[in-house]
Design a protein around this motif. Structure first.
Motif, PDB file in Angstrom:
ATOM      1  N   ARG A   2       7.228  -7.317   8.798  1.00  0.00           N
ATOM      2  CA  ARG A   2       6.389  -8.352   8.036  1.00  0.00           C
ATOM      3  C   ARG A   2       5.189  -8.536   8.879  1.00  0.00           C
ATOM      4  O   ARG A   2       5.026  -9.416   9.854  1.00  0.00           O
ATOM      5  CB  ARG A   2       7.203  -9.571   8.045  1.00  0.00           C
ATOM      6  N   ALA A   4       2.644 -10.472   8.138  1.00  0.00           N
ATOM      7  CA  ALA A   4       2.260 -11.852   8.149  1.00  0.00           C
ATOM      8  C   ALA A   4       3.171 -12.865   8.782  1.00  0.00           C
ATOM      9  O   ALA A   4       2.852 -13.987   8.832  1.00  0.00           O
ATOM     10  CB  ALA A   4       2.388 -12.407   6.608  1.00  0.00           C
ATOM     11  N   HIS A   5       4.318 -12.140   9.385  1.00  0.00           N
ATOM     12  CA  HIS A   5       4.917 -13.021  10.164  1.00  0.00           C
ATOM     13  C   HIS A   5       4.453 -13.885  11.488  1.00  0.00           C
ATOM     14  O   HIS A   5       3.632 -13.107  11.736  1.00  0.00           O
ATOM     15  CB  HIS A   5       6.366 -12.296  10.714  1.00  0.00           C
ATOM     16  N   ASP A   6       4.883 -15.056  11.719  1.00  0.00           N
ATOM     17  CA  ASP A   6       4.140 -15.811  12.790  1.00  0.00           C
ATOM     18  C   ASP A   6       3.974 -14.997  13.965  1.00  0.00           C
ATOM     19  O   ASP A   6       3.036 -15.123  14.816  1.00  0.00           O
ATOM     20  CB  ASP A   6       4.877 -17.103  13.273  1.00  0.00           C
ATOM     21  N   SER A   7       4.968 -14.104  14.377  1.00  0.00           N
ATOM     22  CA  SER A   7       5.195 -13.339  15.700  1.00  0.00           C
ATOM     23  C   SER A   7       4.149 -12.395  15.515  1.00  0.00           C
ATOM     24  O   SER A   7       3.723 -11.978  16.493  1.00  0.00           O
ATOM     25  CB  SER A   7       6.617 -12.857  15.735  1.00  0.00           C
ATOM     26  N   ASN A   8       3.565 -11.951  14.394  1.00  0.00           N
ATOM     27  CA  ASN A   8       2.769 -10.878  14.474  1.00  0.00           C
ATOM     28  C   ASN A   8       0.929 -11.629  14.009  1.00  0.00           C
ATOM     29  O   ASN A   8       0.245 -10.689  13.857  1.00  0.00           O
ATOM     30  CB  ASN A   8       2.922  -9.870  13.198  1.00  0.00           C
ATOM     31  N   GLN A   9       0.883 -12.758  14.644  1.00  0.00           N
ATOM     32  CA  GLN A   9      -0.384 -13.477  14.098  1.00  0.00           C
ATOM     33  C   GLN A   9      -0.871 -13.573  15.468  1.00  0.00           C
ATOM     34  O   GLN A   9      -0.388 -13.758  16.610  1.00  0.00           O
ATOM     35  CB  GLN A   9      -0.257 -14.905  13.473  1.00  0.00           C
ATOM     36  N   ASN A  11      -3.495 -11.296  13.235  1.00  0.00           N
ATOM     37  CA  ASN A  11      -3.544  -9.767  12.962  1.00  0.00           C
ATOM     38  C   ASN A  11      -4.776  -9.165  13.540  1.00  0.00           C
ATOM     39  O   ASN A  11      -4.728  -7.978  13.797  1.00  0.00           O
ATOM     40  CB  ASN A  11      -3.384  -9.565  11.488  1.00  0.00           C
TER      41      ASN A  11
END
Length: 229
Positions: A2, A4-9, A11
């Motif tokens: 994902r 858009a998941h917070d852990s990937n923000q 981007n």
């Protein structure tokens, strides 16, 4: 994965706008771990809604090469080349960065999933404006035929970006014909409680369609998921 998941923000980095090094590492890690035969990339998509959804203070229209389309009375004509350049610029610094990153990291086939076609109902959009709530109240909703034109243009730009990233290997996935109404808009049974997404039935139908390309049914997919667990 994902995106858009917070852990990937976040981007993206700023100045210049690029996928962050950390997210690139995560993408590479997941692709190596999962070793997929094919990647389906559903990233961004709201670029066209940010252009098309809201009524512009000076109504505009344009002609496209995509077939017979309604003309808006009283709207200022804009050259197709100008609106295309604008859409290309927005797409390149958003979804284009993801397409390029996945194409550089993964050597197999990649299918880029376009966003759903527009919802034709202004009443539905006003009732369920989602993140566009204040702006819909202030500006109103642009005419449905214009939103459909810009969606078709956006999908065409996606095809251009995909081909440039991996000729013959990266392509835009066709949406199932069942999700369209007779005029090319999102069919009512797939409307969601916001103006930009499809509902769960839409996701189910797109998933079924993607699997069918490989001769896999939903029942087969569920059996494989259970076996892998």
């Amino acid at each position: 994965m994902r995106l858009a998941h917070d852990s990937n923000q976040p981007n993206f980095t700023r100045n210049p706008r690029q996928i962050t090094p950390e997210l690139k590492r995560k993408i590479a890690f997941v692709l190596e771990r999962e070793a997929p035969d094919e990647v389906v990339l559903a990233a961004m998509g709201n670029e066209y809604n940010s252009i098309a959804l809201l009524q512009h203070p000076e109504p505009f229209d344009f002609e496209t090469p995509f077939g017979p389309e309604a003309r808006l009375l009283g709207a200022a004509p804009i050259p197709y080349s100008a609106i295309r350049r604008f859409v290309e610029d927005r797409a390149q610094i958003n979804v284009g960065l993801f397409i390029d990153t996945f194409a550089e990291t993964f050597g197999g086939p990649i299918r880029v999933l376009p966003p759903p076609p527009p919802n034709p109902s202004e009443a539905h959009i006003r009732a369920y404006p989602g993140s566009f709530s204040e702006r819909v109240s202030e500006h109103g909703v642009s005419p449905a035929p214009l939103r459909l034109k810009i969606w078709r243009l956006y999908v065409n730009v996606l095809r251009q970006l995909a081909e440039a990233a991996g000729p013959g290997r990266v392509a835009v996935a066709d949406l199932p014909v069942t999700i369209f109404d007779d005029n090319g808009f999102l069919a009512e049974e797939y409307w969601h409680s916001d103006p930009t997404h499809g509902n769960a039935a839409y996701g189910h139908e797109v998933y079924r369609h993607l699997l069918a390309r490989h001769g896999i049914t939903l029942a087969d997919a569920r059996t494989r998921e259970v076996a892998e667990d």
